[in-house]
Scaffold this motif. Sequence first.
Motif, PDB file in Angstrom:
ATOM      1  N   PRO A 189      -0.654 -15.002  11.362  1.00 27.21           N
ATOM      2  CA  PRO A 189      -1.445 -14.088  12.198  1.00 27.21           C
ATOM      3  C   PRO A 189      -0.637 -12.887  12.676  1.00 27.21           C
ATOM      4  N   ASN A 190       0.642 -13.073  12.918  1.00 23.66           N
ATOM      5  CA  ASN A 190       1.495 -11.974  13.387  1.00 23.66           C
ATOM      6  C   ASN A 190       2.558 -11.673  12.333  1.00 23.66           C
ATOM      7  N   ALA A 191       2.128 -10.994  11.274  1.00 31.46           N
ATOM      8  CA  ALA A 191       3.042 -10.606  10.204  1.00 31.46           C
ATOM      9  C   ALA A 191       3.655  -9.251  10.529  1.00 31.46           C
ATOM     10  N   ILE A 192       4.427  -8.717   9.575  1.00 31.15           N
ATOM     11  CA  ILE A 192       5.012  -7.385   9.758  1.00 31.15           C
ATOM     12  C   ILE A 192       4.953  -6.614   8.442  1.00 31.15           C
ATOM     13  N   ILE A 193       5.003  -5.286   8.565  1.00 34.33           N
ATOM     14  CA  ILE A 193       5.323  -4.438   7.423  1.00 34.33           C
ATOM     15  C   ILE A 193       6.846  -4.485   7.317  1.00 34.33           C
ATOM     16  N   ASN A 194       7.370  -5.087   6.222  1.00 35.97           N
ATOM     17  CA  ASN A 194       8.804  -5.399   6.214  1.00 35.97           C
ATOM     18  C   ASN A 194       9.666  -4.508   5.321  1.00 35.97           C
ATOM     19  N   HIS A 195       9.068  -3.712   4.436  1.00 33.14           N
ATOM     20  CA  HIS A 195       9.850  -2.813   3.589  1.00 33.14           C
ATOM     21  C   HIS A 195       9.109  -1.491   3.424  1.00 33.14           C
ATOM     22  N   VAL A 196       9.875  -0.421   3.228  1.00 35.35           N
ATOM     23  CA  VAL A 196       9.308   0.868   2.853  1.00 35.35           C
ATOM     24  C   VAL A 196      10.199   1.450   1.770  1.00 35.35           C
ATOM     25  N   TYR A 197       9.584   2.033   0.751  1.00 34.44           N
ATOM     26  CA  TYR A 197      10.323   2.693  -0.324  1.00 34.44           C
ATOM     27  C   TYR A 197       9.743   4.091  -0.499  1.00 34.44           C
ATOM     28  N   ASP A 198      10.592   5.100  -0.385  1.00 32.57           N
ATOM     29  CA  ASP A 198      10.168   6.498  -0.452  1.00 32.57           C
ATOM     30  C   ASP A 198      10.436   7.033  -1.860  1.00 32.57           C
ATOM     31  N   THR A 199       9.373   7.376  -2.594  1.00 33.69           N
ATOM     32  CA  THR A 199       9.553   7.888  -3.951  1.00 33.69           C
ATOM     33  C   THR A 199      10.152   9.292  -3.959  1.00 33.69           C
ATOM     34  N   ALA A 200      10.071  10.007  -2.837  1.00 31.51           N
ATOM     35  CA  ALA A 200      10.652  11.351  -2.779  1.00 31.51           C
ATOM     36  C   ALA A 200      12.169  11.298  -2.787  1.00 31.51           C
ATOM     37  N   THR A 201      12.749  10.253  -2.192  1.00 34.68           N
ATOM     38  CA  THR A 201      14.210  10.125  -2.117  1.00 34.68           C
ATOM     39  C   THR A 201      14.750   9.004  -2.991  1.00 34.68           C
ATOM     40  N   SER A 202      13.824   8.192  -3.566  1.00 38.05           N
ATOM     41  CA  SER A 202      14.215   7.009  -4.370  1.00 38.05           C
ATOM     42  C   SER A 202      15.073   6.049  -3.554  1.00 38.05           C
ATOM     43  N   GLU A 203      14.748   5.924  -2.271  1.00 41.90           N
ATOM     44  CA  GLU A 203      15.484   5.034  -1.388  1.00 41.90           C
ATOM     45  C   GLU A 203      14.521   4.141  -0.621  1.00 41.90           C
ATOM     46  N   GLY A 204      14.983   2.941  -0.314  1.00 41.14           N
ATOM     47  CA  GLY A 204      14.183   2.008   0.457  1.00 41.14           C
ATOM     48  C   GLY A 204      14.953   1.469   1.631  1.00 41.14           C
ATOM     49  N   PHE A 262       0.865  -1.183   0.000  1.00 39.99           N
ATOM     50  CA  PHE A 262       0.000   0.000   0.000  1.00 39.99           C
ATOM     51  C   PHE A 262       0.896   1.226   0.000  1.00 39.99           C
ATOM     52  N   ILE A 263       0.343   2.354  -0.405  1.00 39.29           N
ATOM     53  CA  ILE A 263       1.125   3.585  -0.535  1.00 39.29           C
ATOM     54  C   ILE A 263       0.474   4.675   0.307  1.00 39.29           C
ATOM     55  N   ILE A 264       1.278   5.319   1.146  1.00 37.53           N
ATOM     56  CA  ILE A 264       0.844   6.452   1.972  1.00 37.53           C
ATOM     57  C   ILE A 264       1.850   7.579   1.778  1.00 37.53           C
ATOM     58  N   CYS A 265       1.361   8.736   1.380  1.00 35.69           N
ATOM     59  CA  CYS A 265       2.229   9.917   1.235  1.00 35.69           C
ATOM     60  C   CYS A 265       3.433   9.648   0.337  1.00 35.69           C
ATOM     61  N   GLY A 266       3.215   8.903  -0.744  1.00 37.96           N
ATOM     62  CA  GLY A 266       4.295   8.630  -1.673  1.00 37.96           C
ATOM     63  C   GLY A 266       5.273   7.571  -1.216  1.00 37.96           C
ATOM     64  N   ARG A 267       5.014   6.910  -0.088  1.00 39.96           N
ATOM     65  CA  ARG A 267       5.864   5.828   0.393  1.00 39.96           C
ATOM     66  C   ARG A 267       5.129   4.501   0.228  1.00 39.96           C
ATOM     67  N   MET A 268       5.808   3.548  -0.389  1.00 42.03           N
ATOM     68  CA  MET A 268       5.214   2.219  -0.535  1.00 42.03           C
ATOM     69  C   MET A 268       5.683   1.313   0.606  1.00 42.03           C
ATOM     70  N   TYR A 269       4.710   0.632   1.218  1.00 40.77           N
ATOM     71  CA  TYR A 269       4.990  -0.317   2.286  1.00 40.77           C
ATOM     72  C   TYR A 269       4.554  -1.708   1.831  1.00 40.77           C
ATOM     73  N   THR A 270       5.320  -2.738   2.206  1.00 40.82           N
ATOM     74  CA  THR A 270       4.962  -4.114   1.843  1.00 40.82           C
ATOM     75  C   THR A 270       4.665  -4.929   3.091  1.00 40.82           C
ATOM     76  N   VAL A 271       3.759  -5.907   2.928  1.00 34.50           N
ATOM     77  CA  VAL A 271       3.350  -6.797   4.016  1.00 34.50           C
ATOM     78  C   VAL A 271       4.050  -8.131   3.824  1.00 34.50           C
ATOM     79  N   SER A 272       4.597  -8.676   4.886  1.00 37.83           N
ATOM     80  CA  SER A 272       5.437  -9.876   4.775  1.00 37.83           C
ATOM     81  C   SER A 272       4.643 -11.136   4.467  1.00 37.83           C
TER      82      SER A 272
END
Length: 449
Positions: free
Chosen positions: A387-402, A372-382
């Motif tokens: 039942p107890n997963a995590i959000i495991n990555h974030v990629y910021d399109t403003a900085t082109s860094e993850g 899902f994407i919030i404020c130009g940042r993409m987050y991924t679900v593991s």
Amino acid sequence: MCGLLLRADAQDRAALWRGNDRAGRCQYTFTVPSPVESSCPQTGGPEMEGLKARLGLLEVLVSRLTGGETGGPQAAGARAQSDLQEALNRATGERNLLQGEKERLERELGGLQRRMEEMRRETEKLRSRPCPPQTPVVPPNPSLQSSGLMRPAGESPPPCCFSFILSHSTFSPASDSAWQYGPSFQELKAEVTEVPAPDGSEDNTGCGELVSVGEPVTHRKADNIAGKYGVWMQDPEAVSPYGPSMVWRIDTIGTEVLLLPELVESTGATIYRGSLYYQRRRSRTLIRYDLASESTAARRDLPHAGFHGQYPYSWGGYTDIDLSVDEQGLWAVYSTSKAKGAIVISQLDPNTLEVKKSWETNIRKTSVANSFIICGRMYTVSSYAAPNAIINHVYDTATSEGKAVAIPFRNKYHYNSMVDYNLAQRKLFAWDNFHIVSYDLRLGHKQAN
């Protein structure tokens, strides 16, 4: 009986005899006495016995080659003919069975085509029929509120012709047999579903980085297989005749009414500024469908995007292209052969569907369950099932860094087929194994509090 005897001179003592044998055939016999042997040896002996043995072996080999150890060539030919006739009978029976199956399928196809035509005519009648008188708005009913199907006071219902839009679709997650066999249907419904608004204790208007995801809140549960997988969404910039409280739902299988002009693939649809955005089935084509006019407003291929199972999320379901909306507009998450399966993020023009800008990440799309994407940042679900997963990555399109992160995320019902950011409520909306759920969010600017 004829007879003729010719003799040579006395010294040679050779003789030629011609006469009829017992069968009456003329036979010539020529005899010459041995100049050495005074008498002939006994017939037979080792040489003759060896010759007989070799002849016997030859007869056995000839018998086997002609079809069996006994019976001779005629018996072998009869057996071969019998085998061929049996094979012909089997082939004829199979052909008759296939012909009967073909005729049965053709009859069923004809019936389905007639049924679809009847439904199309009935739909046209319903669309042209005037709306019935609207009933007065009643006070909220607690039983309806708990089921998530109440209309807020003062909210006028949509025109009857827009109360639902239905589309035929085929969709096959590998882990569910209901998707693997036979056709399925897709339904897009407009409903007013009460979703708890922020209580005012937190200011969620900023665009900081995600800090935490709340516990899932269940709003309703589907009562049949039509609701195991699906999408629910809300237009953050709704257009008349639909208000901002309208919640739209797609059941990936269910009702058999056909209205959308293009078939829908997967759970990656979204709604924005009065249009439904979705991926056309078995293609990389994106469709913008205007809800007010019930017509296709734009269509465009997403360049080089994988589709129909080339680069899905880890749960499958042909989730190759995932569309979403945040504070910065319309997005597509997908992959390409050039990216070798890594996630590509593209920002799209909401009117024309043209790609405005793209970012290639180093996150394998098939290794994550959703994004899902919030404020130009993409987050991924593991995981979609743990039942107890995590959000495991974030990629910021403003900085082109993850970067890697570890934000707890709960799959309450163990099969989360859709997770999207809902800008209208500033929550996560999810579809978890027949259950429509939402998650509260906290962003980074609240961390200091």
